[in-house]
Design an enzyme around this catalytic site. Structure first.
Site: not given
Length: 575
Positions: A156, A187, A265
């Site tokens: 993402h 992911d 992230s």
């Protein structure tokens, strides 16, 4: 697929905690200027004024009992300094001073030169106006270098990328990166950099084994709140099958209590030996919880890497294309012909497009998968004192692998050898980087339904705002063929030819001139080649739309010019 479905209700959203990706704008704020303004708003930051109305360094001394000053003439207690530790790959640990007799071991932090900051420019498709794209925006996240001149980060973090740049710790140069693979379900994304200067003086991160509960972890990354690298520490608090928000899948995950925020992230989580044991990717946002973060563990990471190396690209995680029911009720087990020593789960439905549909049947009892017995609640032994959902066994396989399944059918034990594959949903969770498809005739905009489309039409709370029939198909419908799509009238571009049809929106198209609509391309082909006098569309809720064929095709050109639409159909339908 491969699990017992959970029931969802429409209406007012309950106050349940929900996991959200750290950088995805569709689920939470990005590290853009707007996000920083929100974090450092007046309501969140409070300045402490000094009594005379000015501020100085002295005003920020800690309150409470004053610190005892050292007497230079009095001998001070000795302090023990741990010697620098060197990793096998050449990285160093930071020295940590530990007071004598404090009872604590030295908490070491691994070398962080392999952790990079990821800058990405995104240009998302506009699913409500599929011939356009949204305004581009920027985000920043984290990543880390692994062997083979590659970098790992979150999927993402680079979704719908236009440009990706990387910056090493302590460097003032941003290097242009190339995206090698994007694993939507897990992911994870893999990048590389062609410039040799980027790889100078950097040692790749080494991976460690899956940690145990209460093992210490250190999350390193570039979260919002500053520009330099950030280090937070915590412990592993839970290991189980988690819901991956970005991929809409369920894979093995770690829950930790280290503070991870937007921008973390893609950053690595290290154990106390300096080995990477996971990738930070989402956190739990709720008013009743704090410091609950989730990490992609090494088994999932290594599956992604081996998949890329084996197939030259990402092929995905296979799933067992069945929905199953627990067999915890003794009367239910007895009625199915199970013996007291037999355990398993009952098959409710089977995906018609899955390979296992050729051998398995509804009401079969799955007793074991690859020789591992399945309990009545659908779990299998994991580690000492732990159990985990048997879907974990399936996700350890690769696309095209074989699996041995033992089932009980009519009190008879049968053994099957099935091929595992990734299955397509009727309403896909992602378009995987492809622009949306569309077709326009007589002002009617036809498109296909996907989760990004629902989110574009009904917002983040689409699970509570979208029409009931679309939600029912999202949660429960299975495709009858691999190329089946859910085609809808997205909107009607008002013109003289479609008077009276203006209020039709997001309604499924069932048939055209009496022929079922299988997918959008078949609909476009039938309309373009139609020689009948009328175009008749059968819609859901027993609605019909009738247009004169010649007039509709002539009016389409004027409608496209009025709304500045470049073509009556997307490029993928033209081929």
């Amino acid at each position: 697929m491969g699990r017992e479905p959970t029931k969802r209700k429409r209406g007012r959203k309950p106050k349940n905690p929900s996991a959200e990706t750290l950088d995805n704008p569709s689920s939470t704020a990005t590290t853009s200027t707007a996000a920083l303004d929100d974090v450092f708003s007046v309501g969140n930051v409070e300045l402490i004024d000094s009594p005379n109305g000015t501020t100085s360094v002295d005003d920020y001394r800690p309150r409470g009992r004053p610190k005892k000053r050292l007497n230079p003439d009095k001998p001070q207690p000795l302090q023990r300094r741990e010697p620098p530790r060197v990793l096998e790959n050449g990285g160093e640990f930071i020295d940590v001073v530990v007071g004598e007799g404090d009872g604590l071991g030295a908490r070491v932090v691994p070398a962080m030169d392999a952790v990079v900051k990821v800058f990405c420019v995104h240009t998302e498709p506009n699913f409500s106006l599929p011939w356009q794209r949204k305004r581009q925006y920027s985000s920043s996240s984290s990543g880390f270098i692994i062997a083979g001149r590659r970098i790992l980060t979150n999927a993402h973090s680079v979704e719908h990328f236009t440009q990706v740049k990387l910056k090493k710790r302590g460097s003032d140069t941003k290097f242009l990166a190339t995206v090698l693979a994007i694993g939507t379900e897990c992911d994870i994304a893999m990048l590389t950099v062609d410039d040799d200067d980027f790889w100078e003086g950097v040692s790749p991160v080494e991976f460690g084994d899956l940690p145990a509960l209460q093992d210490a972890v250190t999350v390193v990354g570039y979260p919002i709140g500053g520009d330099t690298i950030s280090v937070t520490s915590g412990v592993v608090s839970r290991i189980e099958i988690l819901s991956y928000v970005h991929g809409s899948t369920e894979l093995l995950g770690l829950q930790i209590d280290a503070a991870i925020n937007s921008g973390n992230s893609g950053g690595p989580a290290f154990n106390d030996k300096g080995n990477c044991v996971g990738i930070a990717f989402q956190s739990l946002k709720h008013e009743d919880v704090e410091n609950i973060g989730y990490v992609i563990p090494t088994p999932v990471i290594m599956h992604f890497i081996h998949d890329y190396e084996k197939n030259g690209g990402y092929t995905g995680f296979p799933i067992l294309g069945v929905e199953w029911q627990k067999m915890e009720n003794p009367d239910l087990r007895m009625s199915m012909g199970m013996k007291p020593d037999q355990k398993g789960v009952r098959i409710r439905r089977i995906d018609p497009t899955a390979p296992e549909s050729n051998v398995l049947q509804p009401s079969d009892i799955i007793l074991s998968f690859d020789g591992i017995d399945i309990a009545n609640d659908g779990t299998v032994p994991f580690r000492h004192g732990e159990r985990i959902g048997f879907s974990y066994l399936v996700t350890q396989k690769y696309t095209g692998d074989n699996a041995a399944i033992k089932v009980l059918r009519n009190s008879e034990i049968l053994n099957f050898d099935i091929d595992l594959a990734t299955h397509k949903r009727l309403i896909p969770a992602h378009n995987k980087g492809r622009p949306p498809s569309y077709y326009i005739i007589g002002g009617f905009v036809f498109t296909t339904v996907s989760v990004p489309y629902l989110r574009s039409e009904y917002g983040k709370e689409y699970e509570f705002e979208a029409p009931v029939k679309l939600l029912d198909k999202l949660l429960h419908s299975m495709p009858q063929s691999p190329d089946e799509q859910l085609v809808v009238v997205s909107q009607v571009l008002v013109a003289d030819i479609n008077i009276g049809y203006e209020e039709i929106v997001n309604t499924q198209v069932l048939a055209f001139n009496g022929k079922p609509v299988k997918n959008l391309k078949s609909l476009a082909t039938m309309v373009e080649s139609c020689e009948d006098e009328f175009l008749k569309f059968d819609l859901d809720y027993q609605q019909i739309v009738v247009l004169r064929t010649k007039t509709a095709k002539e009016a389409t050109l004027d409608i496209l010019a009025t709304h500045c639409i470049p073509s009556a159909m997307s490029d993928d339908l033209k081929s």
